[in-house]
Design an enzyme around this catalytic site. Structure first.
Site, short mmCIF file in Angstrom:
data_model
loop_
_atom_site.label_atom_id
_atom_site.label_comp_id
_atom_site.label_asym_id
_atom_site.label_seq_id
_atom_site.Cartn_x
_atom_site.Cartn_y
_atom_site.Cartn_z
N LYS A 130 0.87 -1.18 0.00
CA LYS A 130 0.00 0.00 0.00
C LYS A 130 0.91 1.23 0.00
CE LYS A 130 -3.52 2.76 0.58
NZ LYS A 130 -4.36 3.09 -0.58
N MET A 178 -10.23 6.19 -0.85
CA MET A 178 -9.67 5.66 0.40
C MET A 178 -8.95 6.75 1.19
SD MET A 178 -10.71 2.62 0.00
CE MET A 178 -9.93 1.70 1.31
N GLY A 179 -8.24 7.64 0.48
CA GLY A 179 -7.51 8.71 1.17
C GLY A 179 -6.21 8.24 1.81
N CYS A 190 -2.42 9.80 -6.61
CA CYS A 190 -3.60 9.51 -5.80
C CYS A 190 -4.62 10.63 -5.95
CB CYS A 190 -3.23 9.35 -4.32
SG CYS A 190 -4.72 9.08 -3.33
N LYS A 227 4.26 6.20 -10.28
CA LYS A 227 2.91 5.77 -10.65
C LYS A 227 2.14 6.98 -11.16
CE LYS A 227 -1.04 3.02 -9.31
NZ LYS A 227 -1.57 2.07 -8.35
N THR A 261 -8.70 -4.19 -9.03
CA THR A 261 -10.10 -4.37 -8.62
C THR A 261 -10.56 -5.82 -8.61
OG1 THR A 261 -10.64 -2.16 -9.43
CG2 THR A 261 -12.47 -3.69 -9.24
C1 SIN Z 1 -6.26 5.89 -1.95
O1 SIN Z 1 -5.72 5.48 -0.91
O2 SIN Z 1 -7.04 6.85 -1.94
C2 SIN Z 1 -5.97 5.22 -3.25
C3 SIN Z 1 -4.54 5.29 -3.58
C4 SIN Z 1 -4.26 5.84 -4.93
O3 SIN Z 1 -5.19 6.04 -5.73
O4 SIN Z 1 -3.11 6.08 -5.23
#
Ligand code: SIN
Length: 311
Positions: free
Chosen positions: A44, A70-71, A130, A164, A270
């Protein structure tokens, strides 16, 4: 295995792995990935300090894909770094990926300095995409900032690094981001993160709570965008920068198409949680191998990037 691959100086027994954010937040989940057929795993995205992330509900899915905001909930860089360093001692020939980001430019430098000074020997994926932290713009759409960050980072960061990226939708943006990335000794890029700022509605109410329901879209909904980004960047990036394709992969055929577009590795997002790492990586590996056997490809290098165009 037919599906082995390389990124930089690293060799992987299988080109399939998880996408960051999927089944990789805790040691238990990471261990399950590690024990599956996946050729590697990515954590993560870690921040310097642990985060609880956005309010729930913050994830929803249907048979075509998902929405999330998710944040960046995560247990902090020390947790993931210690886990990977320990794994590297146990599996000396399996390379791992660490995903990191910062909520500010300074935090990005601070976290990467920590990684640089650690004994971690794998690859670092700097998440510049993100879409879900309220009040924080998505770095990958600010080309000047991406260039500034990479300029600063490569002054001190001496380990294999990738970024990324968010999805891009315009040829001029593919040109601009590739021109910037080609200036740096990047080992890889990961393309794409979720398609930001989608909106799902259940009856008359948003499907998720944060940001009034706006969130990143993944799964089958985004495969066409993911394939286009992988291929557009494959055509524009110098060959030393390898591509990790992600977006809409639930079958061997999906993985085959990502590789055909130029991906050296393919991440599964997903479609992973519903099935679990063991079953999912076995299924996709078997399907991809069967396609390769049918077409007489003995390695992914024989068809990687060789998408044919109609004359
Ligand atoms: C998230 O934690 O909001 C997703 C992570 C991401 O999109 O990089």
């Amino acid at each position: 295995m037919y599906t082995k691959t390389t990124i930089g100086d690293y060799s992987f027994t299988n080109c399939l792995m998880n996408a960051s954010g999927i089944h990789c937040g805790t040691i238990k989940e990471l261990d399950e990935l590690d024990q599956s057929l996946a050729g590697s795993l990515v954590t993560k995205t870690a921040t310097l300090k642990s985060r609880v992330g956005n309010e729930e509900p913050r994830f929803d899915w249907d048979s075509f894909g998902s929405i999330n905001s998710m944040g960046l909930p995560n247990l902090g860089i020390d947790y993931y770094l210690e886990y990977l360093v320990e794994k590297e001692k146990q599996n000396t020939d399996k390379p791992y990926f660490l995903s990191v980001t910062g909520l500010s430019e300074t935090e990005i430098y601070e976290i990467l300095k920590k990684v640089n000074e650690s004994t971690f020997q794998g690859l670092t994926e700097l998440n510049l995409s993100c879409p879900n932290v309220p009040g924080k713009p998505l770095t990958g759409y600010d080309f000047e900032l991406v260039e500034t960050i990479l300029t600063e980072v490569f002054k001190f960061f001496k380990k294999p690094l990738g970024v990324k990226l968010p999805p891009y939708f315009d040829n001029s943006h593919f040109d601009q981001i590739a021109q910037i990335l080609n200036q740096f000794p990047l080992t890889f890029i990961t393309s794409i993160n979720s398609v930001g700022n989608g909106l799902w509605i259940n009856d008359e109410t948003t499907a998720i709570k944060p940001q009034n329901g706006f969130g990143g879209i993944g799964g089958k909904y985004v495969k066409a965008t993911a394939l286009a980004n992988v291929h557009a960047l494959y055509k524009r990036l110098k060959s030393e920068i390898k591509i990790i394709g992600v977006g809409g992969v639930s079958t061997g055929r999906d993985a085959f198409e990502h590789i055909l577009c130029g991906a050296s590795m393919v991440q599964i997002g997903t479609s992973l949680p519903g099935v679990g790492p063991d079953a999912k990586f076995t299924q996709v590996t078997e399907e991809l191998t069967a396609i390769m056997q049918e077409k007489n490809y003995r390695s992914i290098e024989e068809f990687r990037g060789k998408l044919k165009y109609i004359d």
